[in-house]
Design an enzyme around this catalytic site. Structure first.
Site, PDB file in Angstrom:
ATOM      1  N   THR A 197     -11.176 -12.550 -13.118  1.00 12.08           N
ATOM      2  CA  THR A 197      -9.939 -11.838 -13.425  1.00 12.08           C
ATOM      3  C   THR A 197      -9.147 -12.697 -14.385  1.00 12.08           C
ATOM      4  O   THR A 197      -9.199 -13.919 -14.330  1.00 12.08           O
ATOM      5  CB  THR A 197      -9.077 -11.640 -12.167  1.00 12.08           C
ATOM      6  OG1 THR A 197      -8.745 -12.931 -11.650  1.00 12.08           O
ATOM      7  CG2 THR A 197      -9.840 -10.864 -11.120  1.00 12.08           C
ATOM      8  N   GLU A 342     -11.485  -6.765  -8.963  1.00  4.26           N
ATOM      9  CA  GLU A 342     -11.823  -7.053  -7.559  1.00  4.26           C
ATOM     10  C   GLU A 342     -12.387  -5.834  -6.841  1.00  4.26           C
ATOM     11  O   GLU A 342     -12.781  -5.910  -5.684  1.00  4.26           O
ATOM     12  CB  GLU A 342     -10.572  -7.538  -6.813  1.00  4.26           C
ATOM     13  CG  GLU A 342     -10.096  -8.933  -7.207  1.00  4.26           C
ATOM     14  CD  GLU A 342      -9.125  -8.918  -8.383  1.00  4.26           C
ATOM     15  OE1 GLU A 342      -9.117  -7.924  -9.149  1.00  4.26           O
ATOM     16  OE2 GLU A 342      -8.369  -9.901  -8.531  1.00  4.26           O
ATOM     17  N   LYS A 450      13.941  -5.422  -8.513  1.00  2.00           N
ATOM     18  CA  LYS A 450      14.638  -5.381  -7.219  1.00  2.00           C
ATOM     19  C   LYS A 450      16.135  -5.483  -7.474  1.00  2.00           C
ATOM     20  O   LYS A 450      16.648  -6.551  -7.803  1.00  2.00           O
ATOM     21  CB  LYS A 450      14.129  -6.501  -6.315  1.00  2.00           C
ATOM     22  CG  LYS A 450      12.645  -6.288  -5.978  1.00  2.00           C
ATOM     23  CD  LYS A 450      12.119  -7.198  -4.880  1.00  2.00           C
ATOM     24  CE  LYS A 450      10.670  -6.832  -4.574  1.00  2.00           C
ATOM     25  NZ  LYS A 450      10.037  -7.683  -3.566  1.00  2.00           N
ATOM     26  N   TRP A 455      14.171  -0.901  -4.719  1.00  2.00           N
ATOM     27  CA  TRP A 455      13.138  -1.115  -5.722  1.00  2.00           C
ATOM     28  C   TRP A 455      13.268  -0.068  -6.834  1.00  2.00           C
ATOM     29  O   TRP A 455      13.409   1.117  -6.554  1.00  2.00           O
ATOM     30  CB  TRP A 455      11.746  -0.978  -5.107  1.00  2.00           C
ATOM     31  CG  TRP A 455      11.345  -2.077  -4.165  1.00  2.00           C
ATOM     32  CD1 TRP A 455      12.148  -3.034  -3.610  1.00  2.00           C
ATOM     33  CD2 TRP A 455      10.025  -2.333  -3.681  1.00  2.00           C
ATOM     34  NE1 TRP A 455      11.416  -3.868  -2.793  1.00  2.00           N
ATOM     35  CE2 TRP A 455      10.104  -3.460  -2.814  1.00  2.00           C
ATOM     36  CE3 TRP A 455       8.778  -1.737  -3.888  1.00  2.00           C
ATOM     37  CZ2 TRP A 455       8.990  -3.988  -2.165  1.00  2.00           C
ATOM     38  CZ3 TRP A 455       7.674  -2.261  -3.222  1.00  2.00           C
ATOM     39  CH2 TRP A 455       7.775  -3.382  -2.378  1.00  2.00           C
TER      40      TRP A 455
END
Lengths: 553, 553
Positions: A197, A342, A450, A455
């Site tokens: 990654t 992944e 935030k 959020w």
């Protein structure tokens, strides 16, 4: 691997391990005449390379024998730095087929990072396309594990002089090897491929796929709800084989018998358009930035697609405006995909349900813009900061967690330690899931803004900005605010020649979002910083605008 | 299960056994609102039963708990005598999901045969639809292993008096059971389901599927080259769940999120047509005899299909005339399928390749009439009487052998002993394979007509006869000939009201086949003997016409 309780009565079916070599053997035997067409990487070779599945398997078998003769053992890693092309495909099958591990390397990474992962993987051989000769010359002295470097071309393209020690010629390797080689059978949990990654923090970490995970992913990804690949398709994977396995297409296309077209290094709009038309491409897959080039080229030249009918777009969210253009202007069906290195990489794909088929177009479009349903094999859930599962109401958003047989349990050499949370892999994405099971990414966990304990999803704001005709690219980040901790800042690249002011763009948001979500400011710039996989680097943006003073503060 | 060499490096992916319960869990969680609609079996209930995947999983879970509470242990068999309906689907998941073995029984078999296989399987419980109450009353005294019989209905439909000992009510079982049950995890090679072949010689033999084989078959069969099931489909399986697992549709439909429609016991043309139209069926699958009824009903009433667009036809070869009618008159795409109970059951499906897309319709039709390509996972070959592999030239025909992870290695309780030939399963079919990998069944090994040392395919001759407008059904068998050993005899059922003579029909063959293949004689009859799965019983025909005197002998 973990073992599970045995039944006193076992099924009486044939025992056969899942293996990557079974795909190429099947392809050569049952769809032997299906075509593989490749743009060449050598700049002087302007014709297209053409051969059949049967030819591909034969050359992969000879290459496998060459690997074994050079002492490559089961489990050892073999690196590649290569574009999407037929030789890279041969390596996909030859390396994994012998039981060794194919380590595809992203050439867009910084040379130091490339050297780091070659060393971390302990690559024994490094195969590379001619394009990357200067890169390999630069890193070769730092790659201690590599016993030989192999230039993926013929003798005529070998450099007369080079600083690379032990440089071999790909075509000579194949010519010298006998085809007298049988694909070995081994346990299906054997490692098959390794992909790092491009982590934005810390060192790159490797996802180590098995034969089992790769074959299960290949079956799942070929299904109609996912990539929907049939023997009637001509498939051009734009998504690179050097990262996330080109979404598994090198496997799912071959087991489906489709015609396969590789674009090589030429991913600009004109090159892609020409290849689509010339070879009758019906289906393609890639990240939004690539489609941007193709769409702009077609629009500027008043062109249409003769055969191109479906595309899967992933890697980052497909802006709604791009989806609309592809569907409405070009009659190309867009399937939204989501996944990660992944996850082999596919996790979800978009698409309508039976009950949506009678809805008006606009309603359908809203559904298609979601990242969609988990692919059978994958389970997902959303949780809050404390790990408590959130309801699937399409409104609440939380950290997205996944599990399934093609999802990593840990990283190669256990980098990052124990990564699972109670058996689930934390994706680092933030998402909603609606009562019908449609997942929608609202942000990266680290990009979510935030503000006053609530959020704000940065991607929603970007999508609205991207829908403005004068906006070419947009990114939204949280910047410091003395009262609210963070507030949204829009960073925008205007279309060439387009006029747009801060006030006009903010006015465009009116009525589309809650007031609380309204960006506090807009800055215009000439370009956005992109990472090795073409994604906008928000951490870099946050750095650039760390000291940006929001109006009224 | 067999073990294979281990790699020193194992993939680092999540470990998760393949399991049938994972399908229903996935379906309920991710496509929870998708619909399952069933024609009811109880004759007084004329409305359709409707519920969601979510409801189905909940009831299956309660049923699973009821099974466990009644002492059904892992590996024990639970029999069903039931039509395609929601309760049968619940049993598919509840029984296998607990680790027990679902034993689906073909109610069209002779009662003695049914009692034989119930005893051979040692079924612990026997679930049955109301239709089969008289059948179960007749066999119950002979089913020593069965601890209880369960009528798949509610209290209102239970008989007031019965000779069946220990008769339970399905709905009461479910109502009494708590939903507090978690699907257990166990080794994926555990037995999951058992299905007996209706062997024409000897006793029926059981194919014992595992969770692994069932899940792999489900993935493979959902693919676009095979059944091609998506979340946009409404699927009506005509092929029975009491035999060959309804071609795996109870699994592949649920993992795809499609709407599922069950026809119950009403498989006549009118009932099917009404249900197709009422529920918007897009895809169906069944044997040719069922389509005959549906097509005739639609033709006689001048009807068309509003939503029905694709069908897979298998079980026996689809007569070309039927394929033409479905495609040309009804705009229904026909996919030819081939498989066996011993293959879970799917082996091959038809369909064009990229290079065929530009061919004229007639050429395409010839390709579609072949049984088609092996499904990835299945390998196949053709061999002569000595087991020597024959070339794939589309002309030479030989015994068809198969292998793959959803094909039996042996029969339940090892009936028939060692059935494999060098690791391959002999299908009992005779086939050609062409250079593009298209397989075409030319005969059953035992039906092939051996004339003067050469093989004559009976199915080719039948297909030609069936293309004659006055022919409703035709079968071709070999009968004794003093010089050639065997020669072909055609047995024909004329369409109601149609006129046709022996000479006219033989004249119809002129120019269509080699002279050597010309049938020596034609006999007309009112009906052909059909077996329990709707196939023509050629062994019975051969008996009937054993002493038939061919002209000129």
């Amino acid at each position: 691997m973990q073992s599970y309780p045995q039944s006193p009565v076992t099924g009486q079916m044939m025992s056969q391990p899942l293996s990557i070599s079974s795909i190429i053997q099947f392809a050569a035997r049952h769809y032997g005449g299906s075509e593989i067409v490749s743009r060449r990487v050598e700049p002087d070779l302007t014709d297209l390379h053409r051969y059949s599945y049967r030819d591909c398997e034969l050359r992969a078998r000879r290459l496998a024998r060459a690997l074994v003769e050079r002492g490559i053992a089961m489990g050892e890693r073999v690196g590649t730095l290569a574009w999407n092309g037929y030789r890279h495909l041969e390596l996909y099958y030859a390396v994994s087929g012998t039981g060794a591990v194919l380590h595809t390397i992203n050439p867009r990474l910084h040379p130091e990072q490339i050297a780091y992962i070659v060393n971390h993987a302990e690559d024994q051989l490094l195969f590379f396309d001619l394009t990357f000769l200067p890169l390999v010359e630069a890193i070769a002295p730092h790659c201690a594990s590599v016993k030989a470097f192999v230039l993926m071309s013929d003798r005529a393209h070998m450099p007369l002089e080079t600083r690379i020690p032990n440089l071999l010629c790909y075509e000579e390797l194949i010519e010298a090897a006998s085809s007298d080689y049988s694909w070995p059978l081994f346990d299906e949990n054997a490692a098959a491929a390794l992909c790092y990654t491009s982590g934005t923090t810390g060192n790159p970490k490797g996802a180590l796929y098995s034969h089992r995970s790769t074959v299960l992913h290949a079956y799942a990804s070929a299904m109609p709800n996912v990539l929907n690949v049939s023997a009637r398709d001509t498939v051009l994977p734009v998504v690179p084989m050097f990262h996330v396995n080109a979404w598994g297409l090198p496997y799912s296309v071959l087991l489906s018998g489709a015609k396969l077209v590789f674009p090589g290094a030429q991913l600009d709009g004109k090159s892609l358009y020409d290849l689509f038309e010339r070879e009758g491409v019906t289906f393609s897959a890639g990240v939004p930035t690539v489609w941007l080039g193709l769409i702009n080229y077609a629009l500027q030249n008043g062109l249409r697609f003769s055969t191109f009918r479906r595309t899967v777009i992933g890697g980052s969210a497909c802006p709604p405006a791009m989806m609309n253009t592809l569907i409405d202007r070009f009659d190309v069906q867009v399937i939204h995909g989501w996944g990660m290195t992944e996850m082999s990489p596919l996790g979800t794909t978009g698409g309508l349900l039976v009950k949506h088929l009678a809805l008006p177009k606009e309603e359908q479009r809203k559904i298609l813009q979601k990242q969609g349903h988990a692919i059978y094999g994958v389970d997902m859930k959303i949780v809050d900061d404390d790990g408590v599962e959130l309801p699937w109401d399409g409104v609440r958003f939380g950290h997205l967690l996944v599990k399934g047989p093609w999802i990593v349990a840990s990283y190669f050499r256990d980098e990052g330690g124990d990564v699972l949370q109670d058996g689930w892999f934390p994706t680092g994405d933030v998402a909603t899931i609606d009562p019908d099971g449609f997942m929608q990414i609202t942000d990266r966990s680290k990009d979510v803004i935030k503000s006053g304990g609530e959020w704000i999803g940065s991607i929603d704001l970007e999508n609205i900005a991207m829908a403005h005709p004068a906006v070419m690219q947009a990114a939204c980040i949280g910047v410091h605010h003395p009262k609210w901790d963070e507030r949204p800042l829009l960073v925008v690249v205007r279309r060439p020649g387009a006029e747009l002011t801060r006030e006009e763009l903010l006015g465009f948001f009116e009525g589309k979002i809650a007031k609380f979500w309204m960006p506090d400011d807009v800055v215009f710039t000439d370009s956005l910083p992109l990472g090795g996989t073409g994604k906008i680097q928000k951490n870099r943006l946050r750095e650039l605008y760390r000291d940006h003073r929001l109006p009224g503060t």
